[in-house]
Design a protein around this motif. Structure first.
Motif, PDB file in Angstrom:
ATOM      1  N   ILE A  24       0.852  -1.196  -0.015  1.00 10.16           N
ATOM      2  CA  ILE A  24      -0.224  -0.139  -0.063  1.00 10.16           C
ATOM      3  C   ILE A  24       0.902   1.191   0.235  1.00 10.16           C
ATOM      4  CG2 ILE A  24      -2.067  -1.219   1.089  1.00 10.16           C
ATOM      5  CD1 ILE A  24      -1.067   0.183   3.835  1.00 10.16           C
ATOM      6  N   ASP A  26       2.089   3.112  -2.630  1.00 10.02           N
ATOM      7  CA  ASP A  26       1.834   3.992  -3.450  1.00 10.02           C
ATOM      8  C   ASP A  26       0.356   4.293  -3.543  1.00 10.02           C
ATOM      9  OD1 ASP A  26       4.326   3.892  -4.531  1.00 10.02           O
ATOM     10  OD2 ASP A  26       3.925   2.217  -5.894  1.00 10.02           O
ATOM     11  N   GLN A  27       0.098   5.556  -2.900  1.00 11.22           N
ATOM     12  CA  GLN A  27      -1.232   5.865  -2.632  1.00 11.22           C
ATOM     13  C   GLN A  27      -1.162   7.419  -3.129  1.00 11.22           C
ATOM     14  OE1 GLN A  27      -2.480   5.924   1.447  1.00 11.22           O
ATOM     15  NE2 GLN A  27      -3.088   3.873   1.240  1.00 11.22           N
ATOM     16  N   TYR A  28      -2.222   7.890  -3.911  1.00  9.91           N
ATOM     17  CA  TYR A  28      -2.335   8.999  -4.484  1.00  9.91           C
ATOM     18  C   TYR A  28      -3.715   9.872  -4.045  1.00  9.91           C
ATOM     19  CZ  TYR A  28       0.577   6.924  -7.770  1.00  9.91           C
ATOM     20  OH  TYR A  28       1.513   6.214  -8.389  1.00  9.91           O
ATOM     21  N   HIS A  29      -3.317  11.016  -3.369  1.00  6.50           N
ATOM     22  CA  HIS A  29      -4.268  11.630  -3.100  1.00  6.50           C
ATOM     23  C   HIS A  29      -4.598  13.099  -3.813  1.00  6.50           C
ATOM     24  CE1 HIS A  29      -3.786  10.192   1.467  1.00  6.50           C
ATOM     25  NE2 HIS A  29      -2.659   9.934   0.760  1.00  6.50           N
ATOM     26  N   GLY A  61     -11.039   5.068  -6.590  1.00  5.78           N
ATOM     27  CA  GLY A  61     -10.475   5.681  -5.373  1.00  5.78           C
ATOM     28  C   GLY A  61     -11.525   5.321  -4.267  1.00  5.78           C
ATOM     29  N   THR A  64     -11.744  10.159   1.595  1.00  2.00           N
ATOM     30  CA  THR A  64     -11.284  10.318   2.804  1.00  2.00           C
ATOM     31  C   THR A  64     -12.108  10.898   3.579  1.00  2.00           C
ATOM     32  OG1 THR A  64     -10.550  12.726   2.349  1.00  2.00           O
ATOM     33  CG2 THR A  64      -9.049  10.863   1.852  1.00  2.00           C
ATOM     34  N   ILE A  90      -8.499   8.943  -2.344  1.00  5.72           N
ATOM     35  CA  ILE A  90      -7.369   8.362  -2.304  1.00  5.72           C
ATOM     36  C   ILE A  90      -7.211   7.064  -3.259  1.00  5.72           C
ATOM     37  CG2 ILE A  90      -5.570   6.857  -1.228  1.00  5.72           C
ATOM     38  CD1 ILE A  90      -6.613   8.289   1.567  1.00  5.72           C
ATOM     39  N   SER A  91      -6.639   6.786  -4.228  1.00  8.33           N
ATOM     40  CA  SER A  91      -6.399   5.844  -5.073  1.00  8.33           C
ATOM     41  C   SER A  91      -5.022   4.996  -4.734  1.00  8.33           C
ATOM     42  CB  SER A  91      -6.498   6.002  -6.599  1.00  8.33           C
ATOM     43  OG  SER A  91      -5.555   6.686  -7.059  1.00  8.33           O
ATOM     44  N   GLU A  92      -5.153   3.770  -5.161  1.00 11.39           N
ATOM     45  CA  GLU A  92      -3.734   2.924  -4.812  1.00 11.39           C
ATOM     46  C   GLU A  92      -3.251   2.279  -5.884  1.00 11.39           C
ATOM     47  OE1 GLU A  92      -4.976   0.574  -1.547  1.00 11.39           O
ATOM     48  OE2 GLU A  92      -5.071   1.956  -0.164  1.00 11.39           O
TER      49      GLU A  92
END
Length: 93
Positions: A24, A26-29, A61, A64, A90-92
């Protein structure tokens, strides 16, 4: 040297935790925008929140739950409330 079941279980748990953390990493906010109209302010906020959460979901995603109201106004020509908000997503990988 013999290892007990407890030591083996602890070692397996430690390895699983380490691999899970790496999975986990690599998460993109990012922010998504939702707009809504309603008879009252709360109805407009709920509509905008729904569309923002839906946009996050459609982008693979998860929300949050953090929202910021960008525009909130009573439209004098229609009598309806208009709300525009941003919601954290958030997407992973």
């Amino acid at each position: 040297m013999k290892m007990s079941k407890r030591h083996l279980t602890t070692a397996a748990f430690a390895m699983l935790t380490a691999f899970s953390a790496a999975a986990i990493a690599d998460q993109y906010h990012y922010q998504v925008i939702g707009e809504g109209i309603g008879h009252d302010r709360d109805e407009a906020v709920n509509a905008a929140s729904y569309y923002a959460s839906r946009q996050c979901y459609l982008n693979w995603g998860r929300s949050t739950g953090e929202q910021t109201i960008l525009v909130e106004e009573l439209q004098p020509d229609t009598g309806y409330w208009y709300v525009k908000l941003s919601e954290g997503c958030i997407s992973e990988d």
